[in-house]
Design an enzyme around this catalytic site. Structure first.
Site, PDB file in Angstrom:
ATOM      1  N   ASP A 177     -10.666 -72.045   5.174  1.00 43.02           N
ATOM      2  CA  ASP A 177     -11.800 -72.794   5.731  1.00 43.02           C
ATOM      3  C   ASP A 177     -12.214 -72.218   7.084  1.00 43.02           C
ATOM      4  OD1 ASP A 177     -11.584 -74.518   3.538  1.00 43.02           O
ATOM      5  OD2 ASP A 177     -10.174 -75.815   4.595  1.00 43.02           O
TER       6      ASP A 177
ATOM      7  N   LEU B 299      -7.936 -62.789   0.855  1.00 44.67           N
ATOM      8  CA  LEU B 299      -6.676 -62.388   0.216  1.00 44.67           C
ATOM      9  C   LEU B 299      -5.465 -62.730   1.069  1.00 44.67           C
ATOM     10  CD1 LEU B 299      -8.046 -58.856  -0.733  1.00 44.67           C
ATOM     11  CD2 LEU B 299      -7.843 -60.806  -2.293  1.00 44.67           C
TER      12      LEU B 299
ATOM     13  N   ASN C 269     -12.976 -79.294   7.552  1.00 43.13           N
ATOM     14  CA  ASN C 269     -12.433 -78.093   8.207  1.00 43.13           C
ATOM     15  C   ASN C 269     -13.523 -77.047   8.427  1.00 43.13           C
ATOM     16  OD1 ASN C 269      -9.912 -79.291   7.949  1.00 43.13           O
ATOM     17  ND2 ASN C 269      -9.376 -78.163   6.091  1.00 43.13           N
TER      18      ASN C 269
HETATM   19  O1  RIB Z   1      -8.341 -76.061   2.576  1.00 51.45           O
HETATM   20  C1  RIB Z   1      -7.404 -76.945   3.110  1.00 51.45           C
HETATM   21  C2  RIB Z   1      -7.782 -78.368   2.794  1.00 51.45           C
HETATM   22  O2  RIB Z   1      -7.749 -78.554   1.397  1.00 51.45           O
HETATM   23  C3  RIB Z   1      -6.863 -79.414   3.367  1.00 51.45           C
HETATM   24  O3  RIB Z   1      -7.227 -79.832   4.653  1.00 51.45           O
HETATM   25  C4  RIB Z   1      -6.882 -80.517   2.300  1.00 51.45           C
HETATM   26  O4  RIB Z   1      -7.421 -81.715   2.764  1.00 51.45           O
HETATM   27  C5  RIB Z   1      -7.691 -79.946   1.138  1.00 51.45           C
HETATM   28  O5  RIB Z   1      -8.989 -80.399   1.127  1.00 51.45           O
END
Ligand code: RIB
Length: 298
Positions: free
Chosen positions: A246, A215, A42
C-alpha cells in the site's frame, strides 16, 4: 486534479506467531497489537504523506471513528467516509512471523455496506482529470470503476484481494498495481513463475494499462507501452511487511502525479516501502515524503 481513494478502513489485529498456523493446528500467539489499516486507508495515508491532496471514501461502524481520525491526522479529507450505525467496522486478523512476513484474514463489515447510492453521491464531486484509487475490499467495486470511468476519471486499481469479478474491470484501469500472487491468480500461473514473464503477459493482455508488479524484497517491475523497467528493493531488516504494498502504491502514484517518470516514481515508492517494513503496523508504519527524500535521491 484531485485524488479520491474509495476503499476499505479496517481495524488490524496483529498476532505475533512463531510461524503461520497450519490446517488443524492450534497455535499460541505471543503478542497481540491493534493498528489502523485497510488497503484503502493505508493507500490514502501513503498518498497524503507523499504530498498529494487526497479524499477518502468508504464506510465504518461506530467502533471505527478513530480510523477516520487517523486519516484526518495524515491530512486526508474524510467528508465521504460514512459512519453506519448497525454494522461493525471491517477488521483484519493478521499473523506476523519473526521474519516480518504476514498473512491476512479479512472481515468486511462496514466495507461491504458501500452502496450504489454512496458511490453516486461521492463521484458527483469528481470528474476528469481527477484520479480514482481503488482496491477490492469494499462492496460494488464494478459499479465504482464503471461510474468513475464514465465521469472521465483516471483509475489506479490495486486488484487485492484478487477474484474473478475483477477480471472484466481490469481494462478500465490506467494503472494496475499488484503483487506476484495477484498476478499469478490473474494469469492462471504459478506464483513462482518468472516475474518478467508475468509482467510481459499482463502488458500484452492490457495494452492501455501501465502495469506495476511489486515483488517484495525482489523489487518491482513496470511494464507499459513505453517499455519495461526493473527497480531493486533496498536491503533492510523487516519487522512487519503489512502495508508495504500500500505504501508503494501511494508513493508510486504520488510520484507519477507529481510528474516523475516511471523509473523515478519506482525509486521513490521503493524507498517508502523500505522504511515502512522497518516499522510495526499498517498505516502507522507509512513514512512522510520528507523521510523518503532524506533517504533516496528520487
Ligand atoms: O495491505 C495491508 C492491509 O490489508 C491491512 O492493513 C489489512 O487491513 C488488509 O486490508
Amino acid at each position: 486534479m484531485r485524488v479520491l481513494c474509495f476503499g476499505s478502513l479496517n481495524i488490524d489485529y496483529v498476532y505475533q506467531v512463531p510461524c503461520f498456523v497450519r490446517k488443524g493446528e492450534t497455535l499460541a500467539a505471543t503478542e497481540l497489537q491493534s493498528f489502523s489499516g485497510g488497503k484503502g486507508l493505508n493507500q490514502s495515508v501513503a498518498l497524503a504523506r507523499a504530498g498529494i491532496k487526497t479524499f477518502h471514501a468508504g464506510a465504518i461502524g461506530e467502533d471505527g471513528a478513530f480510523l477516520a481520525e487517523e486519516l484526518r491526522a495524515a491530512g486526508v479529507d474524510t467528508s465521504f467516509v460514512a459512519c453506519l450505525h448497525d454494522v461493525r467496522t471491517g477488521h483484519a486478523v493478521i499473523q506476523k512471523t519473526p521474519e516480518g512476513d504476514n498473512c491476512i484474514l479479512l472481515y468486511g463489515g462496514a466495507n461491504r455496506a458501500v452502496t450504489h447510492e454512496q458511490i453516486d453521491r461521492t463521484l458527483a464531486h469528481f470528474s476528469a482529470p481527477d484520479v480514482l484509487v481503488a482496491q477490492n475490499e469494499i462492496s460494488e467495486p464494478g459499479y465504482l470503476l464503471e461510474r468513475a470511468k464514465a465521469r472521465g476519471m483516471r483509475i489506479a486499481l490495486n486488484p487485492s484481494p484478487m477474484d474473478e469479478t475483477l477480471r472484466p474491470l481490469l481494462p478500465l484501469s490506467d494503472f494496475l498495481l499488484l503483487n506476484e500472487i495477484e498476478a499469478s491468480q490473474l494469469l492462471g500461473c504459478d506464483a513462482h513463475a518468472d516475474p518478467g514473464d508475468m509482467a510481459e503477459e499482463l502488458r500484452k493482455s492490457l495494452p492501455a494499462t501501465a502495469i506495476v508488479l511489486t515483488l517484495g524484497e525482489n523489487g518491482s517491475i513496470y511494464a507499459a507501452r513505453d517499455g519495461m523497467i526493473r527497480c531493486p528493493a533496498e536491503r533492510v531488516t523487516a519487522v512487519d511487511t503489512t502495508a508495504a504494498g500500500d505504501t508503494y502504491t501511494g508513493f508510486f502514484l504520488a510520484g507519477i502525479l507529481n510528474g516523475f517518470d516511471a523509473a523515478r516514481a519506482m525509486r521513490f515508492a521503493s524507498a517508502a516501502a523500505a522504511i515502512a517494513v522497518t516499522r510495526p503496523g499498517a498505516a502507522p508504519s507509512i513514512p512522510t515524503r520528507d523521510e523518503v527524500l532524506a533517504r533516496v535521491d528520487a
